[in-house]
Write an enzyme that holds these catalytic residues in place. Structure first.
Site, PDB file in Angstrom:
ATOM      1  N   GLU A 116      -4.290  -8.479  -3.446  1.00 22.97           N
ATOM      2  CA  GLU A 116      -5.119  -7.564  -4.211  1.00 22.97           C
ATOM      3  C   GLU A 116      -4.292  -6.868  -5.287  1.00 22.97           C
ATOM      4  OE1 GLU A 116      -8.726  -6.546  -1.223  1.00 22.97           O
ATOM      5  OE2 GLU A 116      -6.946  -5.344  -0.933  1.00 22.97           O
ATOM      6  N   CYS A 129      -1.468  -1.555 -10.310  1.00 24.70           N
ATOM      7  CA  CYS A 129      -0.751  -1.554  -9.037  1.00 24.70           C
ATOM      8  C   CYS A 129      -0.685  -3.000  -8.557  1.00 24.70           C
ATOM      9  CB  CYS A 129      -1.516  -0.669  -8.054  1.00 24.70           C
ATOM     10  SG  CYS A 129      -0.779  -0.619  -6.421  1.00 24.70           S
ATOM     11  N   CYS A 136       2.842  -7.754   4.687  1.00 30.00           N
ATOM     12  CA  CYS A 136       4.138  -7.065   4.685  1.00 30.00           C
ATOM     13  C   CYS A 136       4.756  -7.249   6.057  1.00 30.00           C
ATOM     14  CB  CYS A 136       3.929  -5.569   4.385  1.00 30.00           C
ATOM     15  SG  CYS A 136       5.470  -4.645   4.248  1.00 30.00           S
ATOM     16  N   CYS A 140       4.329  -0.158   8.998  1.00 30.47           N
ATOM     17  CA  CYS A 140       4.108   1.284   8.948  1.00 30.47           C
ATOM     18  C   CYS A 140       2.736   1.572   9.574  1.00 30.47           C
ATOM     19  CB  CYS A 140       4.180   1.781   7.516  1.00 30.47           C
ATOM     20  SG  CYS A 140       5.770   1.386   6.747  1.00 30.47           S
ATOM     21  N   CYS A 143      -0.550   2.198   7.473  1.00 27.19           N
ATOM     22  CA  CYS A 143      -0.812   1.322   6.332  1.00 27.19           C
ATOM     23  C   CYS A 143      -1.605   0.089   6.742  1.00 27.19           C
ATOM     24  CB  CYS A 143       0.525   0.910   5.705  1.00 27.19           C
ATOM     25  SG  CYS A 143       0.338  -0.297   4.377  1.00 27.19           S
ATOM     26  N   GLY A 196       3.014  -5.296   0.256  1.00 25.47           N
ATOM     27  CA  GLY A 196       4.359  -5.831   0.418  1.00 25.47           C
ATOM     28  C   GLY A 196       5.478  -4.851   0.137  1.00 25.47           C
ATOM     29  N   SER A 250       9.031   5.831  -0.086  1.00 26.04           N
ATOM     30  CA  SER A 250       7.997   6.216   0.884  1.00 26.04           C
ATOM     31  C   SER A 250       8.670   7.036   1.972  1.00 26.04           C
ATOM     32  CB  SER A 250       7.345   4.963   1.473  1.00 26.04           C
ATOM     33  OG  SER A 250       6.632   4.296   0.469  1.00 26.04           O
ATOM     34  N   PHE A 251       8.685   8.332   1.805  1.00 29.83           N
ATOM     35  CA  PHE A 251       9.484   9.201   2.666  1.00 29.83           C
ATOM     36  C   PHE A 251       8.714   9.573   3.935  1.00 29.83           C
ATOM     37  CE2 PHE A 251      12.393  12.852   3.388  1.00 29.83           C
ATOM     38  CZ  PHE A 251      13.571  12.162   3.231  1.00 29.83           C
ATOM     39  N   CYS A 370      -4.403   3.688  -2.135  1.00 28.23           N
ATOM     40  CA  CYS A 370      -3.087   3.394  -1.550  1.00 28.23           C
ATOM     41  C   CYS A 370      -3.227   3.057  -0.079  1.00 28.23           C
ATOM     42  CB  CYS A 370      -2.194   4.630  -1.558  1.00 28.23           C
ATOM     43  SG  CYS A 370      -1.628   5.155  -3.107  1.00 28.23           S
TER      44      CYS A 370
HETATM   45  N1  SAH Z   1       5.838  -1.274   0.596  1.00 26.52           N
HETATM   46  C1  SAH Z   1       6.121  -0.316  -0.393  1.00 26.52           C
HETATM   47  C2  SAH Z   1       5.080  -0.263  -1.484  1.00 26.52           C
HETATM   48  C3  SAH Z   1       3.627  -0.349  -1.111  1.00 26.52           C
HETATM   49  S1  SAH Z   1       2.809   0.997  -0.411  1.00 26.52           S
HETATM   50  C4  SAH Z   1       6.287   1.047   0.236  1.00 26.52           C
HETATM   51  O1  SAH Z   1       5.964   1.209   1.384  1.00 26.52           O
HETATM   52  O2  SAH Z   1       6.781   1.935  -0.444  1.00 26.52           O
HETATM   53  C5  SAH Z   1       2.534   2.237  -1.670  1.00 26.52           C
HETATM   54  C6  SAH Z   1       2.461   3.651  -1.088  1.00 26.52           C
HETATM   55  O3  SAH Z   1       1.232   3.878  -0.367  1.00 26.52           O
HETATM   56  C7  SAH Z   1       3.584   3.905  -0.093  1.00 26.52           C
HETATM   57  O4  SAH Z   1       4.143   5.169  -0.270  1.00 26.52           O
HETATM   58  C8  SAH Z   1       2.848   3.834   1.212  1.00 26.52           C
HETATM   59  O5  SAH Z   1       3.565   4.472   2.222  1.00 26.52           O
HETATM   60  C9  SAH Z   1       1.532   4.490   0.872  1.00 26.52           C
HETATM   61  N2  SAH Z   1       0.467   4.240   1.845  1.00 26.52           N
HETATM   62  C10 SAH Z   1       0.354   3.223   2.715  1.00 26.52           C
HETATM   63  N3  SAH Z   1      -0.769   3.349   3.455  1.00 26.52           N
HETATM   64  C11 SAH Z   1      -1.384   4.467   3.042  1.00 26.52           C
HETATM   65  C12 SAH Z   1      -2.614   5.114   3.394  1.00 26.52           C
HETATM   66  N4  SAH Z   1      -3.408   4.590   4.312  1.00 26.52           N
HETATM   67  N5  SAH Z   1      -2.943   6.247   2.756  1.00 26.52           N
HETATM   68  C13 SAH Z   1      -2.139   6.744   1.778  1.00 26.52           C
HETATM   69  N6  SAH Z   1      -0.987   6.181   1.390  1.00 26.52           N
HETATM   70  C14 SAH Z   1      -0.600   5.043   2.015  1.00 26.52           C
HETATM   71 FE1  SF4 Z   2       4.688  -2.476   4.085  1.00 26.14          FE
HETATM   72 FE2  SF4 Z   2       4.745  -0.375   2.413  1.00 26.14          FE
HETATM   73 FE3  SF4 Z   2       2.642  -0.766   4.033  1.00 26.14          FE
HETATM   74 FE4  SF4 Z   2       4.977  -0.005   5.068  1.00 26.14          FE
HETATM   75  S1  SF4 Z   2       3.687   1.179   3.639  1.00 26.14           S
HETATM   76  S2  SF4 Z   2       3.645  -1.641   5.887  1.00 26.14           S
HETATM   77  S3  SF4 Z   2       6.430  -1.086   3.756  1.00 26.14           S
HETATM   78  S4  SF4 Z   2       3.294  -2.106   2.375  1.00 26.14           S
END
Ligand code: SAH
Ligand code: SF4
Length: 395
Positions: A116, A129, A136, A140, A143, A196, A250-251, A370
């Site tokens: 996507e 984006c 991935c 997390c 996610c 990813g 992504s802290f 996101c």
């Molecule tokens: N894999 C990379 C980039 C993709 S995610 C990463 O993790 O940084 C892009 C951002 O969206 C990241 O900060 C991720 O933690 C956040 N994210 C993932 N799932 C989310 C959700 N359900 N709600 C809000 N942000 C989310």
């Molecule tokens: Fe992968 Fe980023 Fe989602 Fe974590 S937040 S599972 S690193 S896409």
């Protein structure tokens, strides 16, 4: 890199299919690779550099896909190219447009896999984006992408191809002979925040972003490209050296205990190691800000103590903190923090001298926000119980 990746789920790695008829796809090749391709096809070494420049402009500056349009090449070369090469980008399967104007594309890549891509229009910019992997390998717990089992790295062609696809849809290739006007660009920014972990596909992401920044092509400034990583520490310095784009982390938590659960790569590289890598980040010395992304999960990571701890942890790092209200997805084991809690958190960070914007969810009605992305073909998701167990919520 993927071989020693930590905390991976069962990864099904799929072979890539070559373009139809074994032709070479010129999309995604670096200038050097394109030069070698042309020499293999019989172009003289002396001429190769000039030909690369010409073909490059047709493909990346003016968006042409047909060699017949490349009128400054000889007829013989055009015929040779048509016989042996293609200019191929991912195919758009569906396009959805949200009430707020956000566009979500489902695109098909070689092998029948899908990713996507999301376009977010704002008054002063338009952000694309893009995805770097199908699924991935990291998991997390908040996610949606992390629940997808099927994973494969995208090629550089498939990564830059997403940008080319969006420029097609936005109808913004300049007329041959002219350049893009920075003030009127609809696609002005790229974020590697789709599906990813970009730093687990470093070379392909790098080559694709070099193409996006090339002054003879799409010409985006490095400051308008942001790579987001969950914290692949050994690859962080390379991002500055070899790509030079902006960095987002992504802290999401302020103690190892909580971050281990939210972002499991933390078990491999913990907060201390991550923060050290950020302090050493080459561009930090020039006060270039790093973006810290922080997803607001109700009563998990959103207390005032968390906000104070965050400020302490990042001391000395030029930073901006993006607060992302959690976007729900079916079966998600968390809730979004209340507006009050998010504002209280933001105020503490703001008072400590950091920008702390609260990100407005975009495209929620089409699951484009996101963390909501996941291939339609991969809906076989884990059960809520499985997700909760992995998040450590019922332990
Ligand atoms: N894999 C990379 C980039 C993709 S995610 C990463 O993790 O940084 C892009 C951002 O969206 C990241 O900060 C991720 O933690 C956040 N994210 C993932 N799932 C989310 C959700 N359900 N709600 C809000 N942000 C989310
Ligand atoms: Fe992968 Fe980023 Fe989602 Fe974590 S937040 S599972 S690193 S896409």
């Amino acid at each position: 890199m993927t071989a020693d990746a930590p905390i991976t789920q069962d990864v099904l790695t799929l072979p890539r299919k070559l373009p139809e008829g074994g032709k070479i796809n010129l999309v995604g090749q670096t200038r050097e690779q394109l030069r070698e391709t042309l020499i293999k096809l019989g172009t003289k070494e002396k001429q190769a550099k000039m030909r690369v420049g010409q073909i490059w402009q047709w493909i990346y500056q003016w968006g042409k896909r047909d060699f017949a349009d490349m009128t400054n090449l000889s007829k013989a070369l055009r015929a040779d190219l048509a016989e042996h090469c293609v200019i191929e980008i991912p195919e758009v399967i569906t396009k959805q447009v949200s009430e707020d104007g956000t566009r979500k594309y489902l695109v098909r890549i070689a092998g029948g896999h899908e990713v996507e891509v999301v376009y977010i229009p704002e008054t002063d910019r338009g952000t694309l984006c893009i995805s770097s992997q199908v699924g991935c390998t990291l998991t997390c717990s908040f996610c949606h992408t992390g629940t997808q089992k099927l994973v494969r790295n995208l090629t550089s062609a498939e990564i830059i191809g997403q940008v080319m696809m969006a420029r097609d849809d936005l109808d913004e290739w300049p007329v041959p002979g002219t350049r893009s006007d920075d003030r009127t660009r609809r696609l002005s920014n790229i974020v590697l925040m789709g599906m990813g972990e970009p730093l687990y596909n470093f070379e392909n992401v790098r080559d694709a972003m070099k193409i996006a920044m090339d002054p003879e092509g799409i010409q985006l400034s490095r400051r308008r490209i942001t790579l987001s990583t969950s914290g692949v520490v050994p690859e962080i310095a390379r991002t500055a050296d070899e790509i030079g784009c902006m960095l987002a982390i992504s802290f999401h938590a302020t103690t190892d205990e909580v971050r281990d659960k939210l972002v499991p790569i933390n078990k491999r590289w913990n907060l201390e190691k991550l923060l050290q890598a950020l302090r050493d980040y080459p561009r930090v010395a020039n006060s270039e800000r790093i973006t810290f992304e922080y997803v607001m999960l109700d009563r998990v990571n959103d207390s005032k103590e968390d906000a104070h701890r965050l400020v302490e942890l990042i001391k000395g790092i030029p930073a901006k903190i993006n607060l992302i209200p959690f976007n729900e997805w079916p079966g998600a084991p968390y809730k979004r923090s209340s507006g009050n809690r998010i504002h209280a958190f933001a105020d503490i960070i703001h008072d400590a001298g950091y920008a702390s914007p609260i990100r407005k969810p975009r495209g929620e009605d089409i699951m484009a926000a996101c963390g909501q992305l996941k291939s339609a073909t991969e809906r076989a998701r884990k059960s809520r119980k499985q997700i909760e167990a992995e998040a450590g919520l019922n332990s």
